[in-house]
Write a protein that holds these residues in place. Structure first.
Motif, PDB file in Angstrom:
ATOM      1  N   PRO A 385       4.201  20.179 -23.761  1.00 57.39           N
ATOM      2  CA  PRO A 385       4.926  20.455 -22.520  1.00 57.39           C
ATOM      3  C   PRO A 385       4.559  19.413 -21.452  1.00 57.39           C
ATOM      4  O   PRO A 385       3.838  19.701 -20.489  1.00 57.39           O
ATOM      5  CB  PRO A 385       4.434  21.851 -22.138  1.00 57.39           C
ATOM      6  CG  PRO A 385       3.024  21.878 -22.641  1.00 57.39           C
ATOM      7  CD  PRO A 385       2.990  20.994 -23.870  1.00 57.39           C
ATOM      8  N   VAL A 386       5.059  18.191 -21.621  1.00 58.73           N
ATOM      9  CA  VAL A 386       4.624  17.070 -20.793  1.00 58.73           C
ATOM     10  C   VAL A 386       4.958  17.305 -19.316  1.00 58.73           C
ATOM     11  O   VAL A 386       4.133  17.073 -18.426  1.00 58.73           O
ATOM     12  CB  VAL A 386       5.239  15.751 -21.296  1.00 58.73           C
ATOM     13  CG1 VAL A 386       4.848  14.595 -20.371  1.00 58.73           C
ATOM     14  CG2 VAL A 386       4.779  15.468 -22.724  1.00 58.73           C
ATOM     15  N   ASP A 387       6.180  17.763 -19.047  1.00 62.72           N
ATOM     16  CA  ASP A 387       6.560  17.974 -17.649  1.00 62.72           C
ATOM     17  C   ASP A 387       5.675  19.024 -16.974  1.00 62.72           C
ATOM     18  O   ASP A 387       5.271  18.866 -15.812  1.00 62.72           O
ATOM     19  CB  ASP A 387       8.031  18.390 -17.554  1.00 62.72           C
ATOM     20  CG  ASP A 387       8.973  17.222 -17.783  1.00 62.72           C
ATOM     21  OD1 ASP A 387       8.622  16.095 -17.371  1.00 62.72           O
ATOM     22  OD2 ASP A 387      10.042  17.424 -18.369  1.00 62.72           O
ATOM     23  N   ALA A 388       5.377  20.093 -17.705  1.00 69.15           N
ATOM     24  CA  ALA A 388       4.519  21.131 -17.144  1.00 69.15           C
ATOM     25  C   ALA A 388       3.107  20.594 -16.899  1.00 69.15           C
ATOM     26  O   ALA A 388       2.465  20.932 -15.890  1.00 69.15           O
ATOM     27  CB  ALA A 388       4.464  22.334 -18.078  1.00 69.15           C
ATOM     28  N   ALA A 389       2.618  19.740 -17.810  1.00 62.83           N
ATOM     29  CA  ALA A 389       1.289  19.152 -17.626  1.00 62.83           C
ATOM     30  C   ALA A 389       1.275  18.199 -16.431  1.00 62.83           C
ATOM     31  O   ALA A 389       0.304  18.155 -15.675  1.00 62.83           O
ATOM     32  CB  ALA A 389       0.856  18.416 -18.894  1.00 62.83           C
ATOM     33  N   VAL A 390       2.365  17.439 -16.262  1.00 62.96           N
ATOM     34  CA  VAL A 390       2.466  16.559 -15.097  1.00 62.96           C
ATOM     35  C   VAL A 390       2.447  17.390 -13.815  1.00 62.96           C
ATOM     36  O   VAL A 390       1.822  17.006 -12.815  1.00 62.96           O
ATOM     37  CB  VAL A 390       3.737  15.691 -15.178  1.00 62.96           C
ATOM     38  CG1 VAL A 390       4.017  15.000 -13.850  1.00 62.96           C
ATOM     39  CG2 VAL A 390       3.594  14.653 -16.293  1.00 62.96           C
ATOM     40  N   ASP A 391       3.106  18.536 -13.843  1.00 66.33           N
ATOM     41  CA  ASP A 391       3.085  19.408 -12.664  1.00 66.33           C
ATOM     42  C   ASP A 391       1.671  19.918 -12.376  1.00 66.33           C
ATOM     43  O   ASP A 391       1.280  20.085 -11.215  1.00 66.33           O
ATOM     44  CB  ASP A 391       4.038  20.585 -12.857  1.00 66.33           C
ATOM     45  CG  ASP A 391       5.496  20.192 -12.639  1.00 66.33           C
ATOM     46  OD1 ASP A 391       5.728  19.113 -12.069  1.00 66.33           O
ATOM     47  OD2 ASP A 391       6.386  20.961 -13.040  1.00 66.33           O
ATOM     48  N   GLN A 392       0.891  20.164 -13.433  1.00 66.84           N
ATOM     49  CA  GLN A 392      -0.504  20.555 -13.216  1.00 66.84           C
ATOM     50  C   GLN A 392      -1.288  19.433 -12.548  1.00 66.84           C
ATOM     51  O   GLN A 392      -2.075  19.662 -11.627  1.00 66.84           O
ATOM     52  CB  GLN A 392      -1.167  20.916 -14.550  1.00 66.84           C
ATOM     53  CG  GLN A 392      -0.712  22.241 -15.138  1.00 66.84           C
ATOM     54  CD  GLN A 392      -1.510  22.598 -16.385  1.00 66.84           C
ATOM     55  OE1 GLN A 392      -2.726  22.426 -16.430  1.00 66.84           O
ATOM     56  NE2 GLN A 392      -0.829  23.071 -17.407  1.00 66.84           N
ATOM     57  N   LYS A 393      -1.053  18.191 -13.010  1.00 66.59           N
ATOM     58  CA  LYS A 393      -1.695  17.044 -12.367  1.00 66.59           C
ATOM     59  C   LYS A 393      -1.248  16.931 -10.912  1.00 66.59           C
ATOM     60  O   LYS A 393      -2.049  16.603 -10.025  1.00 66.59           O
ATOM     61  CB  LYS A 393      -1.344  15.757 -13.119  1.00 66.59           C
ATOM     62  CG  LYS A 393      -2.121  15.537 -14.395  1.00 66.59           C
ATOM     63  CD  LYS A 393      -3.559  15.139 -14.116  1.00 66.59           C
ATOM     64  CE  LYS A 393      -3.638  13.775 -13.476  1.00 66.59           C
ATOM     65  NZ  LYS A 393      -5.017  13.448 -13.044  1.00 66.59           N
ATOM     66  N   ALA A 394       0.030  17.167 -10.686  1.00 70.65           N
ATOM     67  CA  ALA A 394       0.568  17.079  -9.324  1.00 70.65           C
ATOM     68  C   ALA A 394      -0.079  18.117  -8.419  1.00 70.65           C
ATOM     69  O   ALA A 394      -0.383  17.833  -7.250  1.00 70.65           O
ATOM     70  CB  ALA A 394       2.085  17.266  -9.341  1.00 70.65           C
ATOM     71  N   ARG A 395      -0.310  19.322  -8.929  1.00 68.03           N
ATOM     72  CA  ARG A 395      -0.969  20.361  -8.132  1.00 68.03           C
ATOM     73  C   ARG A 395      -2.380  19.928  -7.747  1.00 68.03           C
ATOM     74  O   ARG A 395      -2.825  20.152  -6.618  1.00 68.03           O
ATOM     75  CB  ARG A 395      -0.995  21.690  -8.889  1.00 68.03           C
ATOM     76  CG  ARG A 395       0.370  22.354  -9.026  1.00 68.03           C
ATOM     77  CD  ARG A 395       0.242  23.838  -9.325  1.00 68.03           C
ATOM     78  NE  ARG A 395      -0.279  24.086 -10.644  1.00 68.03           N
ATOM     79  CZ  ARG A 395       0.469  24.259 -11.743  1.00 68.03           C
ATOM     80  NH1 ARG A 395       1.792  24.170 -11.656  1.00 68.03           N
ATOM     81  NH2 ARG A 395      -0.086  24.493 -12.912  1.00 68.03           N
ATOM     82  N   ASP A 396      -3.078  19.292  -8.688  1.00 64.96           N
ATOM     83  CA  ASP A 396      -4.420  18.779  -8.376  1.00 64.96           C
ATOM     84  C   ASP A 396      -4.340  17.706  -7.291  1.00 64.96           C
ATOM     85  O   ASP A 396      -5.155  17.687  -6.355  1.00 64.96           O
ATOM     86  CB  ASP A 396      -5.063  18.187  -9.634  1.00 64.96           C
ATOM     87  CG  ASP A 396      -5.374  19.237 -10.683  1.00 64.96           C
ATOM     88  OD1 ASP A 396      -5.413  20.435 -10.332  1.00 64.96           O
ATOM     89  OD2 ASP A 396      -5.567  18.868 -11.855  1.00 64.96           O
ATOM     90  N   PHE A 397      -3.374  16.814  -7.420  1.00 60.22           N
ATOM     91  CA  PHE A 397      -3.185  15.741  -6.452  1.00 60.22           C
ATOM     92  C   PHE A 397      -2.869  16.308  -5.071  1.00 60.22           C
ATOM     93  O   PHE A 397      -3.422  15.871  -4.050  1.00 60.22           O
ATOM     94  CB  PHE A 397      -2.072  14.813  -6.935  1.00 60.22           C
ATOM     95  CG  PHE A 397      -1.591  13.808  -5.914  1.00 60.22           C
ATOM     96  CD1 PHE A 397      -2.486  13.050  -5.175  1.00 60.22           C
ATOM     97  CD2 PHE A 397      -0.237  13.612  -5.704  1.00 60.22           C
ATOM     98  CE1 PHE A 397      -2.036  12.118  -4.233  1.00 60.22           C
ATOM     99  CE2 PHE A 397       0.218  12.692  -4.777  1.00 60.22           C
ATOM    100  CZ  PHE A 397      -0.689  11.946  -4.036  1.00 60.22           C
TER     101      PHE A 397
END
Length: 533
Positions: A385-397
């Motif tokens: 789930p690449v998009d969902a993982a990117v969103d997790q990174k975005a939340r951290d950012f």
């Protein structure tokens, strides 16, 4: 007295005396003469006549310090930031500021040829190029006016005879003690200058949009003829901006491939562990030194000048591996739910031929086992789930980010500029009206992001973040299903203003309520200041 606690006074005095003796011995061994004097910051009183009232004296002194701090901003940087405030697109604003930082190297060639690859030195012969970003005078003002805590906001360090030491006493860092440490040869490191300096805050809040990763900073003030830190490498991309004085730098290649673009910073190294430098230079005011994470470095002051520099950093924990650390567990969870091959049991006898104790065995079952693992790993990609993982990174950012420093125009047309006030015993101008024809846009390109969490959709944002790293919890609001398309439309419309009526929500009421929510949270501003309803 240094502190209210007599025992603590003795400890601090002992630290200072002990370090001063070490420093003198070290300088004598190296043939370095101890500087005759390091000038203390002098305070020029605004009021010459004697004032009998102690309270009045205190008020005037506080006012004097505030005026002095305000007068120390640099005209060149102030003019640049003023010009950038007129740039409507925050992405373009970030690009222009980064280009100023690394001028004359074009940003495109920097990211292609230098970023994460090699150090680069920019010599300018212009000591005023970075003037106004930070100064020793501002350092002194901050110590006087703000609650600077040892170990939290300020480190006192030394590096003598190949040993790095930290000399932080407990409590608040007041000028009397801090400058005593400095005069004894200690370096001072301010860990989060953006919490105290509005200029550093402005610069970093703009640059973080260029990097798509948190932009942080440390300020380093080093006395003449001293070194504050041992050789080491960091886990960040570092831009060393020389502000005052000069400093001798040595940069070394990573010692092995395992230390190229490392995940964490290194311990302190001895000189014998790091080899010969690939770059040795004296940075002077206006110069810039960049080096990627993993490059070992050390800096020391020459006997004839102090050094003040600020290190701007980014890209900590922002690698493909950091993203995959979020992708793989989620992919495996989905695979086990949806594919029976991932749920089949392991061979009953696999412990007899797998594991370290069996790794040297020539057993055909080992090859079959490893082939099965390889096949499952290949299948795992289809569940990623690449998009969902990117969103997790975005939340951290978004949690890491600084809040935006609003321009005067943005403030006037946002909730922060609303004219609500208390006057003559009642609240005045409380209500403002957002209508279908009101034109709005996000205050910044990267101020908000939609992320899904199961069936709910959340909007994460940075407007209410603290200038102190992670002082606040991550900020988010749930967006109604019927308003998600409108929110997405608004995000992609930036930098254009769009009418509230054009938002693709299910009803006019949904459009207005979404705009009102975003306005109240400080995420959007209007093309013209709103009027009272």
């Amino acid at each position: 007295m240094l502190y209210g606690n007599p025992a603590q006074n003795n400890i601090t005095k002992w630290r200072l005396k002990r370090f001063a003796k070490k420093k003198k011995k070290k300088q004598k061994e190296n043939g370095i003469q101890t500087p005759k004097s390091i000038k203390k910051v002098k305070r020029k009183p605004m009021v010459k006549q004697v004032i009998k009232s102690a309270q009045r004296e205190e008020r005037l002194e506080r006012l004097e310090e505030e005026v002095q701090c305000e007068e120390k901003s640099g005209e060149a940087l102030e003019a640049l930031l003023s010009d950038l405030a007129k740039v409507s697109n925050s992405r373009e604003r970030a690009s222009k500021l980064f280009q100023w930082l690394i001028h004359p190297i074009p940003a495109k060639s920097f990211f292609r040829d230098t970023w994460e690859k090699k150090p680069v030195l920019i010599k300018r012969q212009n000591p005023d190029y970075y003037k106004g970003l930070f100064s020793t005078a501002e350092f002194d003002c901050i110590l006087k006016q703000d609650d600077v805590q040892y170990g939290v906001n300020l480190d006192v360090t030394s590096y003598t005879n190949g040993k790095r030491e930290t000399h932080n006493p407990p409590g608040r860092a007041l000028p009397f003690t801090v400058w005593a440490f400095y005069e004894s040869g200690c370096s001072l490191r301010m860990l989060n200058p953006q919490a105290f300096s509005s200029t550093v805050w402005t610069v970093l809040s703009i640059l973080q949009e260029q990097f798509g990763s948190m932009a942080g900073a440390n300020v380093y003030l080093t006395p003449p003829g001293t070194q504050g830190f041992a050789p080491h490498y960091d886990d960040i991309e570092a831009f060393v901006v020389q502000l005052e004085g000069k400093k001798h730098w040595r940069v070394y290649n990573p010692r092995s491939q395992d230390e190229v673009l490392p995940v964490v910073s290194s311990p302190n190294f001895s000189q014998s562990e790091i080899g010969k430098p690939i770059l040795e230079v004296v940075l002077e005011a206006g110069d810039l030194l960049y080096f990627p994470r993993g490059f070992i470095h050390q800096g020391d002051c020459l006997p004839d000048a102090h050094s003040l520099h600020i290190t701007v950093s980014s890209y900590q924990r922002n690698s493909w591996g950091n993203l995959l650390a979020k992708v793989v567990p989620a992919a495996l969870e989905m695979a086990m739910e949806e594919d029976v091959d991932f749920r089949r049991g392991l061979p009953v006898d696999y412990l007899t031929y797998m594991g370290v104790q069996n790794s040297d065995k020539e057993d055909p079952r080992r090859a079959q086992f490893l082939s099965r693992i390889e096949g499952l790993m290949k299948k795992l990609v289809t569940f990623a789930p690449v998009d969902a993982a990117v969103d997790q990174k975005a939340r951290d950012f978004f949690h890491d980010c600084l809040p935006p420093m609003l321009t005067a125009e943005e403030r006037a047309s946002s909730v922060q500029g609303a004219h609500s006030r208390w006057e003559d015993g009642e609240a005045v101008d409380v209500g403002v009206t957002i209508r279908g024809q009101t034109r709005v846009r996000l205050i910044r390109s990267g101020i908000a992001r939609l992320c899904s969490d199961g069936e709910a959709v959340w909007l994460y944002y940075t407007a209410d973040n603290s200038r102190v790293y992670h002082k606040e919890e991550p900020k988010s609001i749930e967006i109604k299903t019927e308003q998600t398309d409108g929110m997405e439309f608004l995000i992609h419309a930036y930098p254009k203003f769009v009418t509230v009526g054009s938002l693709p929500c299910e009803s006019a009421e949904d459009k207005v309520s979404l705009a009102e929510l975003l306005f109240e949270k400080g995420l959007i501003h209007t093309a013209e200041p709103l009027q009272r309803s």
